[in-house]
Design an enzyme around this catalytic site. Structure first.
Site, PDB file in Angstrom:
ATOM      1  N   HIS A 150       0.838   5.089   1.094  1.00 28.38           N
ATOM      2  CA  HIS A 150       0.028   6.224   1.593  1.00 28.38           C
ATOM      3  C   HIS A 150       0.023   7.386   0.979  1.00 28.38           C
ATOM      4  O   HIS A 150       1.098   8.025   0.511  1.00 28.38           O
ATOM      5  CB  HIS A 150       0.646   6.309   3.243  1.00 28.38           C
ATOM      6  CG  HIS A 150       0.721   5.296   4.253  1.00 28.38           C
ATOM      7  ND1 HIS A 150      -0.377   5.322   5.352  1.00 28.38           N
ATOM      8  CD2 HIS A 150       1.762   4.327   4.308  1.00 28.38           C
ATOM      9  CE1 HIS A 150       0.209   4.031   5.983  1.00 28.38           C
ATOM     10  NE2 HIS A 150       0.991   3.435   5.516  1.00 28.38           N
ATOM     11  N   HIS A 167       0.927  -1.281   0.017  1.00 30.29           N
ATOM     12  CA  HIS A 167      -0.008  -0.001   0.167  1.00 30.29           C
ATOM     13  C   HIS A 167       0.814   1.166   0.053  1.00 30.29           C
ATOM     14  O   HIS A 167       1.952   1.315   0.668  1.00 30.29           O
ATOM     15  CB  HIS A 167      -0.870   0.149   1.141  1.00 30.29           C
ATOM     16  CG  HIS A 167      -0.267  -0.146   2.332  1.00 30.29           C
ATOM     17  ND1 HIS A 167      -0.129  -1.293   2.954  1.00 30.29           N
ATOM     18  CD2 HIS A 167       0.081   0.686   3.548  1.00 30.29           C
ATOM     19  CE1 HIS A 167       0.579  -1.490   4.097  1.00 30.29           C
ATOM     20  NE2 HIS A 167       0.629   0.083   4.525  1.00 30.29           N
TER      21      HIS A 167
HETATM   22  P1  AMP Z   1       1.466   0.420   7.739  1.00 25.87           P
HETATM   23  O1  AMP Z   1       1.475  -1.205   7.450  1.00 25.87           O
HETATM   24  O2  AMP Z   1       2.284   0.785   8.984  1.00 25.87           O
HETATM   25  O3  AMP Z   1       2.011   1.181   6.624  1.00 25.87           O
HETATM   26  O4  AMP Z   1       0.094   0.778   8.014  1.00 25.87           O
HETATM   27  C1  AMP Z   1      -1.133   0.230   7.916  1.00 25.87           C
HETATM   28  C2  AMP Z   1      -2.200   1.270   7.513  1.00 25.87           C
HETATM   29  O5  AMP Z   1      -3.644   0.688   7.499  1.00 25.87           O
HETATM   30  C3  AMP Z   1      -2.320   2.137   8.991  1.00 25.87           C
HETATM   31  O6  AMP Z   1      -2.118   3.545   8.794  1.00 25.87           O
HETATM   32  C4  AMP Z   1      -3.740   1.707   9.312  1.00 25.87           C
HETATM   33  O7  AMP Z   1      -4.624   2.852   9.923  1.00 25.87           O
HETATM   34  C5  AMP Z   1      -4.408   1.439   7.841  1.00 25.87           C
HETATM   35  N1  AMP Z   1      -5.342   0.156   8.312  1.00 25.87           N
HETATM   36  C6  AMP Z   1      -5.587  -0.832   8.939  1.00 25.87           C
HETATM   37  N2  AMP Z   1      -6.750  -1.332   8.786  1.00 25.87           N
HETATM   38  C7  AMP Z   1      -7.544  -0.535   7.729  1.00 25.87           C
HETATM   39  C8  AMP Z   1      -8.761  -0.546   7.319  1.00 25.87           C
HETATM   40  N3  AMP Z   1      -9.518  -1.671   7.588  1.00 25.87           N
HETATM   41  N4  AMP Z   1      -9.257   0.348   6.604  1.00 25.87           N
HETATM   42  C9  AMP Z   1      -8.520   1.392   6.189  1.00 25.87           C
HETATM   43  N5  AMP Z   1      -7.271   1.566   6.606  1.00 25.87           N
HETATM   44  C10 AMP Z   1      -6.670   0.718   7.599  1.00 25.87           C
END
Ligand code: AMP
Ligand code: ZN
Length: 130
Positions: free
Chosen positions: A94, A92
């Site tokens: 950001h 993903h």
């Molecule tokens: P990272 O893996 O450290 O890049 O962060 C994962 C991101 O996914 C975090 O900012 C979470 O807030 C976000 N996240 C986790 N679960 C969900 C969800 N069900 N819907 C939207 N965002 C999510």
């Protein structure tokens, strides 16, 4: 991939505030935004890291579309693109709108998680939606 939350969002098994979708990619609001309009862009197929996604340039073009929509529709100052992937093991990007005097500098200040209501998230997602 079983038990991957972003695979479940991609398949529609769990809901998300979607802002863009095509055959290969999906963008939706981060559920714990670090700024209003914080989006995530994923490939619908499961890959661990962004650099595992086969069409890397095409993937980042989607992130650019989201950023331009944030600039045009949220009144942000600029947009930061960040990849981490420590919490969710599905690639993903950001796409973080940046505002004057927000609490982020060169990196993310992860202590600034906003508590937006479902109505607020829905309104923001509709502004960004492409
Ligand atoms: P990272 O893996 O450290 O890049 O962060 C994962 C991101 O996914 C975090 O900012 C979470 O807030 C976000 N996240 C986790 N679960 C969900 C969800 N069900 N819907 C939207 N965002 C999510
Ligand atoms: Zn996945």
């Amino acid at each position: 991939m079983t038990d991957c939350i972003f695979c479940k969002i991609a398949s529609g098994e769990i809901p998300a505030y979607k802002v863009y979708e095509d055959e290969k990619y999906l963008a939706f609001l981060d559920i714990n935004p670090l700024n209003p309009g914080h989006c995530l862009v994923i490939p619908k197929t499961h890959y661990r890291w962004t650099y595992d996604v086969p069409d890397f340039g095409e993937y980042w073009e989607v992130a650019k579309k989201i950023a331009l929509s944030q600039v045009n529709n949220l009144g942000c100052q600029f947009v930061s693109f960040i990849t981490v992937g420590k919490q969710v093991p599905h690639a993903h990007i950001h796409v973080l709108p940046r505002y004057e005097n927000d609490p982020h500098n060169e990196g993310l200040n992860t202590s600034n998680k906003l508590n937006l209501t479902p109505d607020e998230l829905k309104t923001i997602s509709e502004k960004i939606k492409i």
